[in-house]
Design a protein around this motif. Structure first.
Motif, short mmCIF file in Angstrom:
data_model
loop_
_atom_site.label_atom_id
_atom_site.label_comp_id
_atom_site.label_asym_id
_atom_site.label_seq_id
_atom_site.Cartn_x
_atom_site.Cartn_y
_atom_site.Cartn_z
N LEU A 52 3.22 -7.00 -2.24
CA LEU A 52 2.11 -6.10 -1.71
C LEU A 52 2.12 -6.18 -0.13
O LEU A 52 1.76 -5.24 0.73
CB LEU A 52 0.80 -6.59 -2.54
CG LEU A 52 0.19 -5.67 -3.40
CD1 LEU A 52 -0.87 -6.54 -4.07
CD2 LEU A 52 0.10 -4.24 -3.29
N ASP A 53 2.18 -7.46 0.10
CA ASP A 53 2.10 -7.72 1.65
C ASP A 53 3.01 -7.04 2.53
O ASP A 53 2.78 -6.33 3.67
CB ASP A 53 2.22 -9.15 2.05
CG ASP A 53 1.05 -10.07 1.56
OD1 ASP A 53 -0.13 -9.44 1.31
OD2 ASP A 53 1.07 -11.20 1.32
N ILE A 54 4.42 -7.10 1.91
CA ILE A 54 5.39 -6.10 2.58
C ILE A 54 5.04 -4.83 2.76
O ILE A 54 5.32 -3.91 3.82
CB ILE A 54 6.67 -6.42 2.18
CG1 ILE A 54 7.24 -7.91 2.25
CG2 ILE A 54 7.76 -5.48 2.44
CD1 ILE A 54 8.30 -8.47 1.19
N TYR A 55 4.55 -3.97 1.41
CA TYR A 55 3.87 -2.61 1.41
C TYR A 55 3.18 -2.39 2.30
O TYR A 55 3.34 -1.45 3.17
CB TYR A 55 3.76 -2.55 0.01
CG TYR A 55 3.33 -1.03 -0.16
CD1 TYR A 55 3.68 -0.09 -0.39
CD2 TYR A 55 1.68 -0.96 -0.07
CE1 TYR A 55 3.33 1.20 -0.45
CE2 TYR A 55 1.00 0.23 -0.43
CZ TYR A 55 1.78 1.29 -0.27
OH TYR A 55 1.18 2.69 -0.65
N ARG A 56 2.29 -3.09 2.37
CA ARG A 56 1.01 -2.72 3.45
C ARG A 56 1.41 -2.64 5.01
O ARG A 56 1.14 -2.05 5.68
CB ARG A 56 -0.07 -4.04 3.51
CG ARG A 56 -0.86 -3.77 2.04
CD ARG A 56 -2.03 -5.18 2.47
NE ARG A 56 -2.89 -5.08 1.18
CZ ARG A 56 -2.78 -6.07 0.23
NH1 ARG A 56 -2.07 -7.20 0.37
NH2 ARG A 56 -3.56 -6.04 -0.93
N LEU A 57 2.64 -3.70 5.28
CA LEU A 57 3.04 -3.79 6.41
C LEU A 57 4.06 -2.64 6.95
O LEU A 57 4.40 -2.16 7.94
CB LEU A 57 3.71 -5.14 6.90
CG LEU A 57 2.71 -6.31 6.93
CD1 LEU A 57 3.55 -7.45 7.21
CD2 LEU A 57 1.68 -6.18 8.18
N ASN A 58 4.78 -2.10 5.88
CA ASN A 58 5.75 -1.18 6.14
C ASN A 58 6.18 -0.36 4.54
O ASN A 58 7.15 -1.17 4.01
CB ASN A 58 6.85 -1.63 6.59
CG ASN A 58 8.13 -0.59 7.21
OD1 ASN A 58 8.25 0.38 6.34
ND2 ASN A 58 8.59 -0.73 8.15
N ALA A 59 5.47 0.40 4.31
CA ALA A 59 5.89 0.93 2.92
C ALA A 59 7.11 1.67 2.79
O ALA A 59 7.80 1.70 1.72
CB ALA A 59 4.69 2.33 2.79
#
Length: 589
Positions: free
Chosen positions: A81-88
């Motif tokens: 989720l953290d990665i997704y929020r920063l760069n989907a």
């Protein structure tokens, strides 16, 4: 010397860590193993097998049942989720990479779950007049493509159990809470956000119903009950009663009377026991019906059991992975003395993609078989290195810290190295140990036994000078061709001379470095020599704790990530992350 107190894998402060760094940490710092089929112990968020637990683990651990290990699932999903929020977009490429380029079964499930529920669903974006200006990216379609992706006889697609686990993961209260907090579902709803799971699971089932031999094959492979659970959870409505017949699934009308298919004239396919049949008759039945091991083993009469003849009849249904896992059984039944079976088994050893064979080797009596299983471990490492270096000429320099600060940690370093060094081509591998003096090391052969022999004499003592190992290799004639890439991997606690001094050694000797990595093995405190050196040389830096190499599945994964040098010189971006971004996005066929 510095000591890290929070995140031992951090090169940058947490606030400055971008999605690429977080993604690399996720891959290098955890095995993404979420489901366990045996009782375990939860020791501070780490799963241990209850049957093999130490007294300390039994005292401190909390018993957990077989199934989803929640602490690991929550940790992994939160990282995604953290990665997704920063760069989907990076997350979309990583999901495609995880399915098509890895064998990480539980990681495939977690990434698929996220892609099916995340907010980019192709919604129309309207202009100031209220018209549709364009449509948003539809990343949920990637989750659908992950479920529907099919390659015959491939392990790189979702199994029926994995498709079901996607829903089970999303339905868990802790994961549902994370998704609601991320805005992926109605915060007031009691139901967990499932996104497009029900729709795509129904598509998956419809494709199998339309191809009855495929459905029958899944039943033979032992997925009958899983398919029933899938159909119930997805609310799937079969088109014909043949679906129920193949599954041996008796139907009855609901109280509301909505059911139309499968109520009349069902001819259920039953899996009867083999009671009353002789060994020869059971073998004939296996051959006639092309039955699998899973189909047969639970149906054998107690007075017959699993005999050599029955096992031999079942061999065609076993995959190479099954053959490796069943080595102790094959040995006990005497089947590995048969030339044809032995040849098939040795082929399976040669194609190993993980190092689980090292654990299997502990359960065989024959020293010859143990050595062959150790070869499987070496082959898995070689394959991982070959995949990571297929696009360019990569040289590897291993620098092993044996200084006094490594007292208590040097043995852990040796064990990790014995699992990975045999994977490298001898002509492209350069090894040196160091304290204040560098010593060049050479294994007598490219296998685990030779590496263990080479490392046996290392003892922790003396001061620390990383650069001494570089100078020793240079004096020994090591040179890096201009068109090659050099990956420097240091094994130790990183405590030593200043990082700029270490970097100066590479510059003075004109040794071009493309990437640096650290295998962290710490007895007491750790330093910052290697990280600072990488920053001075302006090359990518990555690190992994040597404990990760205890996981037989993690070794090939880590090697691939460490060995991928960037395509452009002078960049600080990991080559492995570049590879992820080059992975084509999956599309629904």
């Amino acid at each position: 010397m510095t000591t890290q107190t929070q995140n031992p894998n951090a090169l940058l402060p947490e606030s400055q860590r971008g999605p690429a760094e977080r993604l690399l940490d996720l891959v290098l710092g955890g095995s993404a193993h979420l489901w366990h089929n045996r009782p375990g112990l939860d020791v501070n968020g780490t799963w241990y097998a209850a049957a093999h637990a130490t007294p300390f683990q039994r005292e401190k651990g909390r018993p957990v049942k077989p199934g989803l290990f929640v602490p690991a699932a929550v940790k992994l999903y939160r990282q995604l989720l953290d990665i997704y929020r920063l760069n989907a977009e990076l997350m979309a490429h990583f999901a495609s990479y995880a399915l098509t380029q890895t064998d990480w079964r539980d990681l495939k499930v977690a990434t698929c779950a996220l892609m099916l529920v995340q907010e980019h669903a192709g919604q129309p974006v309207r202009d100031e007049q209220g018209g549709v200006a364009f449509h948003d990216d539809d990343w949920r379609a990637i989750g659908e493509a992950m479920v529907l992706h099919y390659e015959r006889k491939s392990t790189r697609m979702l199994t029926p159990k994995a498709v079901l686990r996607v829903a089970e993961l999303l339905e868990h209260p802790e994961i549902a809470r994370l998704n609601r907090e991320a805005g992926f579902g109605d915060p007031a709803s009691r139901k967990a956000p499932l996104g497009r799971w029900k729709r795509v699971a129904s598509k998956w089932l419809a494709a199998r119903e339309a191809n009855m031999p495929m459905l029958q094959g899944l039943v033979k492979a032992g997925y009958k009950e899983t398919l029933k659970k899938l159909a119930r959870k997805a609310g799937y409505k079969p088109r014909a009663q043949g679906f129920f017949e193949v599954l041996g699934w008796k139907q009855k009308q609901s109280a509301q009377g909505h059911r139309e298919v499968g109520l009349n004239g069902l001819t259920l396919v039953k899996r009867e026991r083999f009671d009353g049949l002789s060994e020869a008759e059971i073998c004939e039945w296996i051959d006639l019906e092309r039955l699998s091991y899973k189909e047969v083993v639970g149906r054998l009469p107690k007075d017959v059991g699993l005999t050599p003849a029955i096992m031999a009849a079942l061999l065609p249904s076993l995959s190479d992975r099954d053959l490796r896992l069943m080595t102790p059984t094959l040995e006990e039944l005497g089947l590995l003395t048969d030339p044809a079976i032995r040849a098939r088994w040795e082929k399976a050893v040669h194609t190993a993609t993980d190092q689980r064979a090292l654990n299997i080797a502990k359960n065989v009596r024959s020293a010859v078989l143990r050595r062959k299983l150790e070869e499987a471990s070496d082959n898995a490492a070689r394959q991982a290195v070959a995949e990571a270096t297929a696009e360019t000429d990569v040289r590897v320099m291993f620098l092993i810290d044996k200084s006094g600060s490594m007292e208590g940690a040097i043995e852990r370093s040796k064990e990790a190295l014995s699992r990975i060094l045999a994977g490298f081509p001898m002509d492209k591998l350069h090894i040196a140990a160091f304290d204040t003096l560098g010593t060049v090391l050479r294994p007598k052969a490219a296998n685990r036994i030779a590496v263990q022999h080479m490392l046996a004499g290392l003892r922790a003592s003396g001061g620390t000078a990383h650069a001494s190992a570089v100078y020793a290799l240079h004096r020994d004639g090591v040179r890096v061709p201009e068109d090659a890439k050099l990956v420097v991997i240091v094994v130790g606690d990183e405590a030593g001379e200043a990082g700029d001094q270490f970097a100066r050694a590479f510059r003075d000797l004109r040794i071009p470095v493309s990437a640096m990595a650290l295998l962290v093995s710490v007895a007491h405190a750790r330093g910052s020599t290697v990280r600072t050196c990488a920053a001075q040389l302006r090359v990518p830096f990555s690190e992994v704790n040597v404990d990760q190499f205890e996981d037989p599945y993690q070794v090939p994964r880590v090697l691939k990530a460490l060995m991928d040098a960037p395509t452009l010189p002078g960049t600080a971006q990991s080559g492995w992350v570049e590879r992820v971004m080059r992975t084509p996005l999956l599309k629904v066929a």
